[in-house]
Design an enzyme around this catalytic site. Structure first.
Site, PDB file in Angstrom:
ATOM      1  N   GLU A 170      -1.119   2.769  -2.388  1.00  0.00           N
ATOM      2  CA  GLU A 170      -1.487   1.561  -3.085  1.00  0.00           C
ATOM      3  C   GLU A 170      -0.977   1.681  -4.524  1.00  0.00           C
ATOM      4  O   GLU A 170      -0.628   0.606  -5.136  1.00  0.00           O
ATOM      5  CB  GLU A 170      -3.035   1.411  -3.255  1.00  0.00           C
ATOM      6  N   GLU A 218      -7.494 -15.478  -5.904  1.00  0.00           N
ATOM      7  CA  GLU A 218      -6.195 -15.370  -5.326  1.00  0.00           C
ATOM      8  C   GLU A 218      -5.578 -16.603  -5.057  1.00  0.00           C
ATOM      9  O   GLU A 218      -5.177 -17.074  -3.739  1.00  0.00           O
ATOM     10  CB  GLU A 218      -6.442 -14.468  -4.094  1.00  0.00           C
ATOM     11  N   ASN A 226      -0.802  -8.391  -2.229  1.00  0.00           N
ATOM     12  CA  ASN A 226      -0.636  -8.211  -0.650  1.00  0.00           C
ATOM     13  C   ASN A 226       0.562  -7.641  -0.055  1.00  0.00           C
ATOM     14  O   ASN A 226       0.917  -7.521   1.326  1.00  0.00           O
ATOM     15  CB  ASN A 226      -0.920  -9.550   0.066  1.00  0.00           C
ATOM     16  N   HIS A 229       0.949  -5.543   3.277  1.00  0.00           N
ATOM     17  CA  HIS A 229      -0.329  -5.572   3.800  1.00  0.00           C
ATOM     18  C   HIS A 229      -0.337  -6.725   5.093  1.00  0.00           C
ATOM     19  O   HIS A 229      -1.057  -6.829   5.972  1.00  0.00           O
ATOM     20  CB  HIS A 229      -1.605  -6.067   2.849  1.00  0.00           C
ATOM     21  N   HIS A 233      -1.572  -4.671   7.921  1.00  0.00           N
ATOM     22  CA  HIS A 233      -2.985  -4.994   8.521  1.00  0.00           C
ATOM     23  C   HIS A 233      -2.818  -5.184   9.841  1.00  0.00           C
ATOM     24  O   HIS A 233      -3.664  -4.701  10.608  1.00  0.00           O
ATOM     25  CB  HIS A 233      -3.447  -6.129   7.705  1.00  0.00           C
TER      26      HIS A 233
END
Length: 346
Positions: A170, A218, A226, A229, A233
């Site tokens: 991150e 957001e 993001n 991600h 994800h």
């Protein structure tokens, strides 16, 4: 909103004196109960009654069943709306703790004391709370700011390398989307140990805090966070489905490599820039074996990503190191190219 704690936790004690909660509810997992809670309790200077609530460690605990159990516990403790929940742990604890606090009796105050690098630089900041459902990451949640975030970097000394590396992904992302100098500082680190990373934690935290302040719900620039991600994800969810959970940062690193390649395929960055980014990410993150996942499986999870709208998979992509765009729609063909590219990296 963010304080780096001194050795005596004086900022936290002053905060509690000012807030004057009726009760403290300290949420931990078995790891933070053993390694971090003694440090917290040893430095607390308060007569406010407190309760310790422990859950098992791991992403698989971040679900509705655990949330329901926590709501029941808060009820049994006769928790009122002036009680304070203290989330002492990594991303799982701050995510589910914030979610439970923000929904119990329509919301009780909570603070985050992150104990992992991922928690310090990412999960505890930004007011996003959430739980997973049907293997979909953070699909249920709220926007709710903690009253404060207290960071004690010495907690990093309790972590294994895989936890350090997970949070480091991150930090790399923060550099790639917002601060080239931060990226350059991070990729110059030769060994991922707390003393080498600590000087750069506050910079990462401030990058995320600044973006969140500009766009809390957001709607625009926060979407750049993001990066990595959308694909990451989906991969993380698939490993969870297979009963072989991986670290969040490993999935994000994979996602950043694929989405860097997508940035190149979309003519947003040059081939040299893309290769430089991928080379430096791979210095810290060995390739994951995703050969058992079909492109269709990965795309199916991506289509359920909460950031999508009108049925389109939405990406945040790079325009340069330190500069990102958002709301980029990419063809399935190019997504397949990016996944194939990752699988064939030597």
């Amino acid at each position: 909103m963010i304080s780096i704690l001194d050795e005596d936790f004086s900022q936290l004690n002053d905060f509690l004196k000012t807030l004057k909660p009726t009760k403290l509810l300290i949420l931990v997992d078995e790891n933070t109960h053993e390694h971090c809670l003694p440090i917290l309790l040893g430095n607390l200077e308060t007569e406010i009654p407190f309760e310790i609530i422990e859950i098992a460690a791991g992403e698989e605990m971040k679900n509705l069943e655990t949330a329901a159990q926590l709501w029941e516990i808060l009820t049994e403790f006769e928790t009122d709306r002036k009680a304070l929940m203290i989330n002492l742990g990594g991303g799982v604890i701050t995510d589910i703790g914030g979610f439970v606090a923000s929904t119990y009796k329509r919301g009780i105050p909570f603070i985050n004391i992150p104990t992992t690098l991922l928690g310090m630089c990412d999960a505890s900041i930004g007011g996003k709370t959430g739980i997973d459902h049907q293997y979909l990451k953070n699909i249920i949640g709220t926007f709710a700011h903690p009253e404060h975030i207290f960071v004690f970097p010495e907690f990093l000394k309790t972590l294994p390398l895989n936890e350090i590396r997970s949070g480091f992904a991150e930090m790399l992302k923060h550099g790639l989307i917002a601060d080239q100098n931060h990226w350059e500082d991070l990729i110059s680190i030769e060994k991922l140990v707390p003393e080498n990373i600590k000087p750069f934690i506050e910079t990462s935290m401030k990058i995320k805090e600044k973006v969140v302040e500009e766009d809390f719900k957001e709607q625009h620039i926060r979407k750049t966070l993001n990066f990595g991600h959308t694909i990451g994800h989906a991969i993380e969810s698939l490993f969870l489905v297979k009963g072989k959970p991986i670290m969040h940062g490993e999935a994000v690193a994979l996602g950043m490599i694929c989405e860097t390649h997508l940035s190149f395929l979309e003519n947003l960055i040059s081939k040299d820039t893309a290769e430089n980014i991928v080379f430096n990410i791979r210095k810290f993150f060995p390739n994951l074996d995703i050969s058992n996942f079909s492109a269709e499986e990965i795309l199916d999870f991506m289509k359920n990503d909460k950031k999508n709208s009108f049925g389109n998979v939405s990406f945040s992509l790079l325009k340069n190191i330190g500069n990102a765009t958002f709301n980029s729609s990419v063809s399935n063909e190019k997504i397949n190219y990016a996944l194939h590219y990752y699988q064939n990296l030597g």
